[in-house]
Design a protein around this motif. Structure first.
Motif, PDB file in Angstrom:
ATOM      1  N   ALA A   1       0.818  -1.216   0.000  1.00 24.51           N
ATOM      2  CA  ALA A   1       0.000   0.000   0.000  1.00 24.51           C
ATOM      3  C   ALA A   1       0.852   1.266   0.000  1.00 24.51           C
ATOM      4  CB  ALA A   1      -0.932   0.002   1.217  1.00 24.51           C
ATOM      5  N   TYR A   2       2.061   1.168   0.548  1.00 25.50           N
ATOM      6  CA  TYR A   2       2.922   2.356   0.622  1.00 25.50           C
ATOM      7  C   TYR A   2       3.298   2.905  -0.762  1.00 25.50           C
ATOM      8  CZ  TYR A   2       3.556   2.702   5.651  1.00 25.50           C
ATOM      9  OH  TYR A   2       3.337   2.918   7.003  1.00 25.50           O
ATOM     10  N   PRO A   3       3.817   2.099  -1.673  1.00 26.20           N
ATOM     11  CA  PRO A   3       4.156   2.664  -2.990  1.00 26.20           C
ATOM     12  C   PRO A   3       2.934   3.202  -3.736  1.00 26.20           C
ATOM     13  CG  PRO A   3       4.367   0.257  -3.004  1.00 26.20           C
ATOM     14  CD  PRO A   3       4.216   0.679  -1.580  1.00 26.20           C
ATOM     15  N   ILE A   4       1.774   2.559  -3.540  1.00 26.99           N
ATOM     16  CA  ILE A   4       0.555   3.074  -4.166  1.00 26.99           C
ATOM     17  C   ILE A   4       0.240   4.466  -3.621  1.00 26.99           C
ATOM     18  CG2 ILE A   4      -1.925   2.721  -4.444  1.00 26.99           C
ATOM     19  CD1 ILE A   4      -1.411  -0.283  -4.314  1.00 26.99           C
ATOM     20  N   SER A   5       0.374   4.624  -2.301  1.00 34.22           N
ATOM     21  CA  SER A   5       0.088   5.904  -1.667  1.00 34.22           C
ATOM     22  C   SER A   5       1.041   6.998  -2.163  1.00 34.22           C
ATOM     23  CB  SER A   5       0.201   5.757  -0.147  1.00 34.22           C
ATOM     24  OG  SER A   5       0.072   7.015   0.492  1.00 34.22           O
ATOM     25  N   VAL A   6       2.326   6.662  -2.251  1.00 32.23           N
ATOM     26  CA  VAL A   6       3.321   7.652  -2.692  1.00 32.23           C
ATOM     27  C   VAL A   6       3.070   8.063  -4.140  1.00 32.23           C
ATOM     28  CG1 VAL A   6       5.769   8.039  -3.154  1.00 32.23           C
ATOM     29  CG2 VAL A   6       5.067   6.861  -1.057  1.00 32.23           C
ATOM     30  N   ASP A   7       2.851   7.087  -4.998  1.00 32.16           N
ATOM     31  CA  ASP A   7       2.664   7.393  -6.421  1.00 32.16           C
ATOM     32  C   ASP A   7       1.365   8.151  -6.672  1.00 32.16           C
ATOM     33  OD1 ASP A   7       5.035   6.158  -6.929  1.00 32.16           O
ATOM     34  OD2 ASP A   7       4.164   4.277  -7.653  1.00 32.16           O
ATOM     35  N   LEU A   8       0.292   7.775  -5.961  1.00 31.89           N
ATOM     36  CA  LEU A   8      -0.975   8.479  -6.139  1.00 31.89           C
ATOM     37  C   LEU A   8      -0.875   9.942  -5.705  1.00 31.89           C
ATOM     38  CD1 LEU A   8      -3.784   5.966  -5.088  1.00 31.89           C
ATOM     39  CD2 LEU A   8      -3.288   6.868  -7.355  1.00 31.89           C
ATOM     40  N   LEU A   9      -0.164  10.176  -4.593  1.00 27.34           N
ATOM     41  CA  LEU A   9       0.011  11.547  -4.132  1.00 27.34           C
ATOM     42  C   LEU A   9       0.799  12.367  -5.153  1.00 27.34           C
ATOM     43  CD1 LEU A   9      -0.530  13.471  -1.758  1.00 27.34           C
ATOM     44  CD2 LEU A   9       1.728  12.834  -0.853  1.00 27.34           C
ATOM     45  N   MET A  10       1.795  11.730  -5.760  1.00 26.61           N
ATOM     46  CA  MET A  10       2.599  12.421  -6.773  1.00 26.61           C
ATOM     47  C   MET A  10       1.762  12.745  -8.010  1.00 26.61           C
ATOM     48  SD  MET A  10       6.128  11.164  -8.626  1.00 26.61           S
ATOM     49  CE  MET A  10       6.818  10.651  -7.051  1.00 26.61           C
ATOM     50  N   VAL A  11       0.944  11.787  -8.432  1.00 25.08           N
ATOM     51  CA  VAL A  11       0.100  11.999  -9.610  1.00 25.08           C
ATOM     52  C   VAL A  11      -0.937  13.090  -9.341  1.00 25.08           C
ATOM     53  CG1 VAL A  11      -1.644  10.944 -11.090  1.00 25.08           C
ATOM     54  CG2 VAL A  11       0.434   9.679 -10.525  1.00 25.08           C
ATOM     55  N   MET A  12      -1.549  13.066  -8.161  1.00 22.48           N
ATOM     56  CA  MET A  12      -2.536  14.093  -7.811  1.00 22.48           C
ATOM     57  C   MET A  12      -1.911  15.485  -7.823  1.00 22.48           C
ATOM     58  SD  MET A  12      -4.667  12.322  -4.684  1.00 22.48           S
ATOM     59  CE  MET A  12      -5.533  13.854  -4.348  1.00 22.48           C
ATOM     60  N   ALA A  13      -0.722  15.583  -7.230  1.00 23.14           N
ATOM     61  CA  ALA A  13      -0.052  16.880  -7.172  1.00 23.14           C
ATOM     62  C   ALA A  13       0.324  17.368  -8.568  1.00 23.14           C
ATOM     63  CB  ALA A  13       1.199  16.774  -6.288  1.00 23.14           C
ATOM     64  N   TRP A  14       0.824  16.457  -9.407  1.00 28.75           N
ATOM     65  CA  TRP A  14       1.223  16.848 -10.760  1.00 28.75           C
ATOM     66  C   TRP A  14       0.013  17.286 -11.592  1.00 28.75           C
ATOM     67  CZ3 TRP A  14       4.893  18.807 -13.293  1.00 28.75           C
ATOM     68  CH2 TRP A  14       4.942  18.735 -14.693  1.00 28.75           C
ATOM     69  N   LYS A  15      -1.090  16.592 -11.409  1.00 27.74           N
ATOM     70  CA  LYS A  15      -2.308  16.966 -12.129  1.00 27.74           C
ATOM     71  C   LYS A  15      -2.771  18.357 -11.719  1.00 27.74           C
ATOM     72  CE  LYS A  15      -7.040  15.446 -13.048  1.00 27.74           C
ATOM     73  NZ  LYS A  15      -8.072  14.422 -12.754  1.00 27.74           N
ATOM     74  N   MET A  16      -2.659  18.658 -10.439  1.00 26.07           N
ATOM     75  CA  MET A  16      -3.066  19.962  -9.939  1.00 26.07           C
ATOM     76  C   MET A  16      -2.113  21.046 -10.431  1.00 26.07           C
ATOM     77  SD  MET A  16      -4.035  20.861  -6.017  1.00 26.07           S
ATOM     78  CE  MET A  16      -4.808  22.419  -5.587  1.00 26.07           C
ATOM     79  N   ILE A  17      -0.827  20.729 -10.527  1.00 24.26           N
ATOM     80  CA  ILE A  17       0.154  21.692 -11.026  1.00 24.26           C
ATOM     81  C   ILE A  17      -0.116  22.023 -12.480  1.00 24.26           C
ATOM     82  CG2 ILE A  17       2.600  21.977 -11.616  1.00 24.26           C
ATOM     83  CD1 ILE A  17       3.242  20.366  -9.073  1.00 24.26           C
ATOM     84  N   ARG A  18      -0.478  21.020 -13.264  1.00 27.26           N
ATOM     85  CA  ARG A  18      -0.770  21.260 -14.681  1.00 27.26           C
ATOM     86  C   ARG A  18      -2.012  22.131 -14.858  1.00 27.26           C
ATOM     87  NH1 ARG A  18      -0.507  16.267 -18.635  1.00 27.26           N
ATOM     88  NH2 ARG A  18      -0.752  18.064 -20.017  1.00 27.26           N
TER      89      ARG A  18
END
Length: 205
Positions: free
Chosen positions: A43-60
């Motif tokens: 669950a940890y890598p899923i959590s890290v990657d999802l947070l990164m994707v969410m942040a990148w989507k918001m930045i775009r």
């Protein structure tokens, strides 16, 4: 199907898949070594990657969002740190206490970051809707003011000649033929509509 195969052949996509798989595995190994066993370690890598994707989507969507940049940097640091730690820098059989504390506290941090970005996106939506409404209002065609109808006036043939320049003989011929209706009398002179005279002039004799 062919388009899917073409995408699989894209070297950029292949590189991204390989990098994501390696990072996923490294984060899992760190979580497992920190005492997070079985499904929790995955669950940890899923959590890290999802947070990164969410942040990148918001930045775009809005590059001025400082909070999104913070959470993107934090999740990227967590992924990069796990990659470096599994390269022999740390003994996975005996992780330092501070790293175990960070791993144990990550779920709360990730939840806080996700809640922040969801709240920030919900605040942005009304502003976007208002902007769309403003654009639609600007695109609405301006109402064209129709010219007010010209006031009609009853005149004699001689007066019509003076006002419009129509030939007196021609105007009298129109009256005689019924092409220019008589609207009244002034003494012995016939009265015709000035508007009718102008319209008749445009049509011709």
């Amino acid at each position: 199907m062919r388009e899917s195969l073409k995408k699989l052949r894209d070297p950029i996509l292949i590189q991204a898949v390989i990098a994501a798989a390696l990072s996923f595995s490294h984060i899992h190994d760190i979580a497992d070594a920190a005492g997070q066993r079985e499904w929790k370690a995955w669950a940890y890598p899923i959590s890290v990657d999802l947070l990164m994707v969410m942040a990148w989507k918001m930045i775009r969507t809005d590059a001025k969002q400082r909070g999104a940049w913070f959470w993107f940097g934090l999740s990227l640091s967590a992924s990069l740190g796990a990659n470096v730690a599994t390269a022999g820098v740390l003994d996975l059989g005996n992780l330092p206490v501070w790293l175990r504390v960070l791993v144990a506290g990550w779920p709360a941090v990730a939840f806080l970051g996700g809640a922040f970005m969801v709240h920030a996106q919900s605040k942005q939506k009304p502003a976007v809707e208002d902007l769309v409404d403003d654009v639609e209002e600007d695109q609405e065609p301006d109402e064209v003011e129709e010219p007010e109808p010209e006031e009609d006036e009853l005149v004699t043939v001689a007066e019509a000649h003076a006002r419009t320049g129509v030939n007196i003989r021609t105007a009298r011929t129109w009256v005689w033929r019924g092409q220019l209706p008589v609207k009244g009398m002034r003494g012995r002179a016939n009265l015709v509509s000035l508007r009718d005279v102008k319209e008749r002039m445009t049509v011709g004799a």
